[in-house]
Design a protein around this motif. Structure first.
Motif, short mmCIF file in Angstrom:
data_model
loop_
_atom_site.label_atom_id
_atom_site.label_comp_id
_atom_site.label_asym_id
_atom_site.label_seq_id
_atom_site.Cartn_x
_atom_site.Cartn_y
_atom_site.Cartn_z
N CYS A 35 0.87 -1.17 0.30
CA CYS A 35 -0.10 -0.06 -0.15
C CYS A 35 0.75 1.29 0.06
O CYS A 35 1.67 1.47 -0.83
CB CYS A 35 -0.95 -0.17 1.19
N GLN A 36 0.77 2.06 0.86
CA GLN A 36 1.23 3.53 1.04
C GLN A 36 2.95 3.50 0.62
O GLN A 36 3.11 4.38 -0.11
CB GLN A 36 1.08 4.07 2.31
N PRO A 37 3.55 2.60 1.09
CA PRO A 37 5.02 2.75 0.60
C PRO A 37 5.53 2.44 -0.63
O PRO A 37 6.54 2.88 -1.01
CB PRO A 37 5.85 1.35 1.52
N GLY A 38 4.46 2.28 -1.50
CA GLY A 38 4.93 2.03 -2.83
C GLY A 38 5.74 2.92 -3.53
O GLY A 38 6.87 3.18 -3.93
N PRO A 39 5.32 4.47 -3.56
CA PRO A 39 6.15 5.43 -4.25
C PRO A 39 7.35 5.79 -3.25
O PRO A 39 8.54 5.81 -3.99
CB PRO A 39 5.06 6.77 -3.73
N PRO A 40 7.62 5.89 -1.99
CA PRO A 40 8.88 6.25 -1.56
C PRO A 40 9.93 4.73 -1.87
O PRO A 40 11.06 5.18 -1.89
CB PRO A 40 8.77 6.31 0.11
N VAL A 41 9.22 3.68 -1.63
CA VAL A 41 10.29 2.47 -1.99
C VAL A 41 10.66 2.59 -3.41
O VAL A 41 11.73 2.27 -3.73
CB VAL A 41 9.44 1.21 -1.81
N LEU A 42 9.72 3.00 -4.40
CA LEU A 42 10.21 3.10 -5.94
C LEU A 42 11.19 4.40 -5.93
O LEU A 42 12.20 3.99 -6.74
CB LEU A 42 9.13 3.36 -6.62
N ALA A 43 11.05 5.36 -5.06
CA ALA A 43 11.94 6.55 -5.26
C ALA A 43 13.14 5.79 -4.75
O ALA A 43 14.69 6.05 -5.11
CB ALA A 43 11.37 7.58 -4.57
N ALA A 44 13.38 5.28 -3.68
CA ALA A 44 14.71 4.77 -3.01
C ALA A 44 15.14 3.75 -4.12
O ALA A 44 16.54 3.84 -4.19
CB ALA A 44 14.41 3.90 -1.63
N ALA A 45 14.62 2.78 -4.63
CA ALA A 45 15.04 1.88 -5.67
C ALA A 45 15.79 2.72 -6.62
O ALA A 45 16.85 2.08 -7.31
CB ALA A 45 14.10 0.77 -6.10
N SER A 46 15.02 3.56 -7.21
CA SER A 46 15.47 4.38 -8.28
C SER A 46 16.89 5.04 -8.20
O SER A 46 17.66 5.09 -9.00
CB SER A 46 14.28 5.55 -8.77
N LEU A 47 16.96 5.82 -6.86
CA LEU A 47 18.09 6.38 -6.59
C LEU A 47 19.21 5.20 -6.26
O LEU A 47 20.41 5.63 -6.69
CB LEU A 47 17.95 7.24 -4.97
N LYS B 118 11.38 15.42 -6.80
CA LYS B 118 12.96 15.76 -6.49
C LYS B 118 13.23 15.30 -5.04
O LYS B 118 12.40 15.70 -4.34
CB LYS B 118 13.29 17.12 -6.82
N TYR B 119 14.42 14.35 -5.07
CA TYR B 119 14.56 13.99 -3.29
C TYR B 119 15.43 15.33 -2.98
O TYR B 119 16.10 15.69 -3.45
CB TYR B 119 15.71 12.82 -3.89
N ARG B 120 14.77 15.38 -1.81
CA ARG B 120 15.15 16.73 -0.92
C ARG B 120 15.13 18.09 -1.87
O ARG B 120 15.99 18.62 -1.53
CB ARG B 120 16.41 16.26 -0.42
N ASP B 121 14.32 17.87 -2.72
CA ASP B 121 14.39 19.09 -3.64
C ASP B 121 15.23 19.56 -4.59
O ASP B 121 15.66 20.54 -4.94
CB ASP B 121 13.78 20.29 -2.86
N GLU B 122 16.42 18.60 -4.66
CA GLU B 122 17.47 18.77 -5.05
C GLU B 122 17.68 17.61 -6.37
O GLU B 122 18.38 18.23 -7.57
CB GLU B 122 18.66 18.54 -4.28
N ARG B 123 17.52 16.55 -6.23
CA ARG B 123 17.89 15.49 -7.04
C ARG B 123 16.64 14.79 -7.78
O ARG B 123 15.79 14.33 -7.00
CB ARG B 123 18.86 14.35 -6.36
N LEU B 124 16.45 14.70 -9.07
CA LEU B 124 15.25 14.16 -9.67
C LEU B 124 15.43 12.72 -9.70
O LEU B 124 16.40 12.00 -9.61
CB LEU B 124 15.13 14.60 -11.29
N VAL B 125 14.38 12.07 -9.29
CA VAL B 125 14.17 10.73 -8.79
C VAL B 125 13.91 10.15 -10.35
O VAL B 125 12.58 10.61 -11.01
CB VAL B 125 12.89 10.21 -8.12
N ARG B 126 14.67 9.12 -10.81
CA ARG B 126 14.35 8.64 -12.33
C ARG B 126 14.14 7.25 -12.30
O ARG B 126 15.20 6.35 -12.33
CB ARG B 126 15.79 8.91 -13.12
N PRO B 127 12.87 6.55 -12.26
CA PRO B 127 12.63 5.25 -12.31
C PRO B 127 13.24 4.48 -13.38
O PRO B 127 13.54 3.38 -13.29
CB PRO B 127 10.90 5.01 -12.13
#
Length: 423
Positions: free
Chosen positions: A182-194, A331-340
């Motif tokens: 459920c909820q963790p989908g977006p932040p987990v995808l962001a972490a995996a992308s980074l 953008k991760y911490r408004d600095e780095r674009l998250v690129r899946p």
């Protein structure tokens, strides 16, 4: 003020609750000759129902001391594998001797189950953990109630959540499979992308998203519509309250769990009223099975935790209003674009329920569109037409129809030749 009033209501109801408990014990005692009469059973049921409705529901126990594997009981103990003020990463370690007796002495893949931080405790995934324990080394994110975290611990926001996922994966090492419920989908995808873009050796071997709002614009549900119909300022003005004493987090601004609970219960008010009326009748009729099923569900459902103001509001903004991840603007911490699209060697599976009224069909499978460079043989998309949101990760259909598919998906990823990782 609302939080303080909520606590005031609980404490002022204490005398009535104690009287109800005394009446329950009196009319339920086998020493009372009237306890088996219709009158006695009705008074007992009334007192029990009142006591349950007004009591405090704390964090439930996991109650996972053993798991059955291939017909044999395997003992399980909880071990803290990593921690922060906001989360304890719990390893459900299976007894090695018992595993050998069950014929499971060999390697079995590690799975990090990321529990939702959306108002309920991680124990909501008890059935999920129990299923995965049959074939995996299981680790679960056990999030801490924000009202229990002192102000000295600082903030916890959406980007801190991403950092937590990355830190846990690094602590566990390479080749871990992550399952986001459920909820963790977006932040987990962001972490995996980074991690993929950085070439992090601890990036997950696979990621499975179950009922996750990856793209909440698709097949919007009542929850999604509420998030876009109300302006952002409305959520900040109406949903955020201050933790009162005597909690350790006194003074912290939070989205209270009880507000989340009331919101969800109001969406299905008739269903909950009917459930409690049935419970009352089960008490009168001394139907032990009916009572147990009701208590098992509501002991979990009514146990809620608070979210920090910053995490809740950023989630509303990033996931449900501006849809930054699917639009390619996060953008991760408004600095780095998250690129899946940087993900090339992390296998991807999405699981949805055809009757899901929280994350509509299409919202989770949007992850496949966002990750175009993952090879076809490393993907799986599954929709179970017969389950709702809860059934995606718990219950009979999850055990019999969904979990076996996820297990086999992980096994296929484990069997892929090393060359595929560089594809």
């Amino acid at each position: 003020m609302l939080y303080a009033l909520h606590e005031y209501a609980y404490y002022t109801a204490s005398p009535l609750r104690m009287a109800a408990q005394m009446a329950r014990d009196f009319w339920g005692s086998p020493a009372n000759p009237a306890s088996d009469t219709q009158f006695g059973r009705t008074l007992y049921a009334s007192a029990e129902l009142f006591a349950n409705l007004t009591r405090r529901y704390g964090k439930p126990a996991w109650d996972l001391d053993k798991v059955e594997i291939d017909g044999k009981d395997v003992r399980v103990r909880q071990v803290e594998a990593w921690s922060s003020p906001w989360c304890r990463l719990t390893h459900f370690a299976r007894d090695r001797n018992d595993l050998r007796r069950a014929g499971r002495a060999g390697f079995e893949p590690a799975v990090l189950i990321v529990a939702p931080l959306s108002g309920h405790y991680a124990t909501l995934l008890r059935g999920t953990v129990q299923a995965f324990l049959q074939d995996h080394e299981v680790y679960v994110t056990d999030w801490v109630n924000a009202r229990q975290v002192p102000m000295q611990a600082g903030r916890f926001d959406f980007h801190d959540y991403v950092d937590h996922i990355r830190s846990m994966l690094q602590a566990l090492g390479p080749d871990v499979h992550v399952v986001a419920v459920c909820q963790p989908g977006p932040p987990v995808l962001a972490a995996a992308s980074l991690m993929a873009e950085d070439g992090d050796p601890c990036r997950p071997a696979s990621m499975t998203f179950m009922g996750s709002p990856i793209d909440a614009r698709l097949a919007p549900t009542a929850v999604n519509k509420l998030a876009v119909e109300k302006p952002f300022a409305w959520f900040k003005s109406n949903m955020i309250h201050t933790v009162p004493p005597p909690y350790p987090g006194v003074g912290r601004r939070v989205y209270p769990g009880f507000v989340q609970l009331y919101s969800f219960m109001s969406m299905n008010e008739d269903r909950h009223v009917d459930a409690h009326w049935e419970y009352f009748n089960h008490l009168v009729e001394a139907d032990g099975d009916g009572q147990a099923k009701h208590l098992e569900f509501y002991d979990e459902y009514l146990s809620v935790l608070d979210l920090t103001e910053e995490f809740y509001l950023q989630t509303i903004d990033i996931v449900f209003q501006d849809h930054l991840l699917p639009r390619g603007l996060l953008k991760y911490r408004d600095e780095r674009l998250v690129r899946p699209e940087a993900i090339t060697d992390i296998a991807l599976m999405t699981v949805e329920g055809g009757k899901d009224d929280i994350s509509g069909v299409g919202q989770t499978q949007a992850a496949h569109v966002l990750c175009p460079r993952i090879p076809t043989d490393m993907r799986e998309l599954y929709v179970n037409p017969d389950v709702g949101h809860y059934g995606v990760f718990n219950g009979r259909r999850f055990r019999d129809e969904i979990y076996p598919r996820v297990r086999d998906f992980i096994r296929r990823r484990e069997a892929l030749p090393a060359a595929a990782d560089a594809a």
